[in-house]
Design a protein around this motif. Structure first.
Motif, PDB file in Angstrom:
ATOM      1  N   UNK A  56      -5.000  -7.792  -7.885  1.00 34.72           N
ATOM      2  CA  UNK A  56      -3.562  -8.206  -7.496  1.00 34.72           C
ATOM      3  C   UNK A  56      -2.919  -9.420  -7.600  1.00 34.72           C
ATOM      4  N   UNK A  57      -3.787 -10.294  -8.052  1.00 30.77           N
ATOM      5  CA  UNK A  57      -3.288 -11.701  -8.673  1.00 30.77           C
ATOM      6  C   UNK A  57      -2.794 -11.485  -9.984  1.00 30.77           C
ATOM      7  N   UNK A  99       3.980 -10.929  -1.372  1.00 29.75           N
ATOM      8  CA  UNK A  99       2.916 -10.429  -2.028  1.00 29.75           C
ATOM      9  C   UNK A  99       3.008 -11.028  -3.760  1.00 29.75           C
ATOM     10  N   UNK A 100       4.114 -11.399  -4.201  1.00 30.12           N
ATOM     11  CA  UNK A 100       4.262 -11.405  -5.504  1.00 30.12           C
ATOM     12  C   UNK A 100       4.883 -12.994  -5.686  1.00 30.12           C
ATOM     13  N   UNK A 109       7.660  -5.236  -5.677  1.00 30.32           N
ATOM     14  CA  UNK A 109       7.016  -6.621  -5.431  1.00 30.32           C
ATOM     15  C   UNK A 109       5.783  -6.381  -4.583  1.00 30.32           C
ATOM     16  N   UNK A 110       4.880  -5.287  -5.077  1.00 31.16           N
ATOM     17  CA  UNK A 110       3.764  -5.265  -4.633  1.00 31.16           C
ATOM     18  C   UNK A 110       2.699  -4.273  -5.375  1.00 31.16           C
ATOM     19  N   UNK A 160      -2.832   1.549   7.491  1.00 34.44           N
ATOM     20  CA  UNK A 160      -1.740   1.961   6.509  1.00 34.44           C
ATOM     21  C   UNK A 160      -1.404   1.228   5.537  1.00 34.44           C
ATOM     22  N   UNK A 161      -0.707   1.704   4.503  1.00 31.93           N
ATOM     23  CA  UNK A 161      -0.442   1.407   3.197  1.00 31.93           C
ATOM     24  C   UNK A 161       1.137   0.580   3.257  1.00 31.93           C
ATOM     25  N   UNK A 162       1.474   0.440   2.069  1.00 36.40           N
ATOM     26  CA  UNK A 162       2.957   0.047   1.835  1.00 36.40           C
ATOM     27  C   UNK A 162       3.053  -1.340   2.327  1.00 36.40           C
ATOM     28  N   UNK A 163       3.861  -1.764   3.180  1.00 35.28           N
ATOM     29  CA  UNK A 163       3.872  -3.071   3.626  1.00 35.28           C
ATOM     30  C   UNK A 163       2.849  -3.638   4.468  1.00 35.28           C
ATOM     31  N   UNK A 164       2.322  -2.972   5.332  1.00 34.30           N
ATOM     32  CA  UNK A 164       1.142  -3.211   5.894  1.00 34.30           C
ATOM     33  C   UNK A 164      -0.016  -3.740   5.032  1.00 34.30           C
TER      34      UNK A 164
END
Ligand code: KE4
Length: 428
Positions: free
Chosen positions: A375-376, A28-29, A394-395, A153-157
């Motif tokens: 988020x960018x 994501x980063x 990193x998110x 769902x949140x987190x990595x998803x």
């Protein structure tokens, strides 16, 4: 070619995405994740010798920082006596008694090996006790990767923008109802529409898997009331908040007693431990007392128990939580001042030493709000901060943490780096 990038190339030939948990891949980063050589206190040192002040803290477990001497000594002594017995030992009882002392609603509990095992077991128990099949979760909350939880769902998803997850049968996903966090009316509507079919609500009391989102003051009391009204169970997923946002977790901070609680992270001090527990009348339905089956080869192993116990005992020190909250408040105040100076809109929040930052004027009350943030800009900022030897999650859909190993000087240094990185990220 850094050693990290060499290792990452090798890793990608044997591990999906080169990692053993998706969010670690920096997708994501951008950029290449650094590989860690060793860690101590507030620092991670990578294989190229670079040292980072760590605000990820292994995603929450390390409230004392890395390799804390008291935990290391407890683990060393336990390991010398053998590290898994496959039979009961005193350490399991001691840790359970300490958990119950800190969280009186957890009258009886069972140790497992991850937060995912804890939440899936708690939901199985809730379905068994109520004879109902539906559960309610909140958009952007993450309760581990068991099939039924991979719905909005949140987190990595969330980080990877995955729809939810292929491989989860529609029949199973349909048993999970969702509502926006902080929307008690939407929950009441679900209960009216599915009266008599909802076994439980499972909720992150403070959301740490969509960034950091605080509950409105009347939200959890409303969840408690609707569960009582319809005979459903209230499950507090305190895998992240447990022993983090207060000595007795979110249920102490919010003064709301759930029927069941799930734990992980800090309760194992960084070793693989999860736990689920709550009212004795519910937990006695768990095998071998009752018919609800759940088991685990390494559950309650003496080394993990020793790490958890040593960690909780260290956090019992007078002023431990107050000091952590002061450091966190100072960190965020410094960041807010910097953002104001650079004319960047941010919304920062924390509970104890669990914190988060969004690039938006706010407020951020639910996952939909969180997804609308910049988020960018977060990704550019993360990169610039990392270049200044400070490691943030990193998110934009993860929380940050402060440990007792983070010194006041490191907090001040961090504020300066966050400030400079913000100027750089904003300019680009
Ligand atoms: P584990 O199965 O990863 O031990 O725990 C799942 C879980 C359950 N409930 C909550 C509230 C959680 O935060 C988690 C795990 N959290 C993520 C971090 N957001 C773990 C990091 C990762 O997946 O690599």
């Amino acid at each position: 070619m850094t050693r990290s990038s060499e290792l990452f190339d090798r890793a990608k030939r044997v591990l999906p995405g080169g990692v053993n948990s998706p969010v670690r891949a920096f997708r994501a980063v951008g950029g290449t994740p650094f590989f860690v050589a060793h860690a101590e206190g507030s620092r991670l040192i990578d294989v190229d010798g670079r040292s980072y002040i760590d605000y990820v803290c292994s995603w929450g477990p390390l409230i004392l920082g890395h390799a804390h001497p008291a935990v290391l000594e407890a683990v060393r002594q336990a390991a010398q006596r053998g590290w898994t017995y496959g039979a009961p030992c005193e350490a399991e009882v001691e840790l359970a008694e300490e958990v119950r002392r800190r969280m009186p609603s957890v009258e009886i509990m069972r140790f497992v090996n991850s937060g995912t095992e804890a939440t899936m077991s708690a939901v199985r128990l809730a379905r068994a006790v109520t004879g109902r099949e539906l559960i309610v979760k909140f958009e952007g909350c993450y309760h581990g990767h068991a099939d039924g939880f991979l719905v909005k769902a949140g987190s990595g998803v969330a980080t990877l923008g995955l729809p939810d997850s292929p491989g989860v049968p529609a029949a199973l996903a349909s048993l999970t109802l969702t509502a926006p966090f902080n929307d008690a009316r939407a929950v009441a509507d679900l209960f009216r529409e599915h009266a008599g079919r909802i076994a439980a609500i499972i909720v992150e009391p403070y959301v740490g898997n969509a960034g950091f989102i605080s509950p409105d003051s009347d939200f959890h009391p409303a969840l408690r009331d609707v569960c009582d009204q319809y005979g459903a169970l209230l499950i507090f997923d305190e895998v992240m908040t447990g022993f983090r946002v207060a000595a007795g977790g979110a249920q102490e901070r919010l003064a709301v007693a759930p029927d069941l609680t799930t734990l992980g992270k800090i309760v194992g001090g960084g070793f693989p431990v999860g736990a689920y527990g709550g009212r004795a009348d519910l937990m006695k339905r768990i095998a071998p007392d009752g018919p609800v089956y759940q088991a685990g080869t390494l559950s309650g192993n003496p080394v993990a128990m020793a790490a958890g116990l040593a960690t909780l005992r260290e956090t019992n020190r007078p002023g431990f939580y107050e000091s952590l909250e002061q450091k966190t408040t100072r960190l965020l105040a410094g960041l807010e001042r910097a953002a104001q100076r650079h004319g960047v809109a941010i919304t920062a929040g924390h509970a104890g030493s669990m914190w988060g930052v969004y690039f938006t004027a706010g407020p951020v009350r639910n996952y939909a709000d969180a997804k609308r943030t910049d988020t960018a800009l977060f990704a550019r900022w993360h990169k610039a901060v990392l270049a200044r030897d400070v490691f943030l999650a990193p998110s934009a859909f993860e929380a940050g943490f402060v440990s007792s190993a983070h010194s006041d000087a490191e907090i001040d240094f961090t504020i300066e780096q966050l400030d400079a990185a913000l100027a750089e990220a904003r300019a680009r």
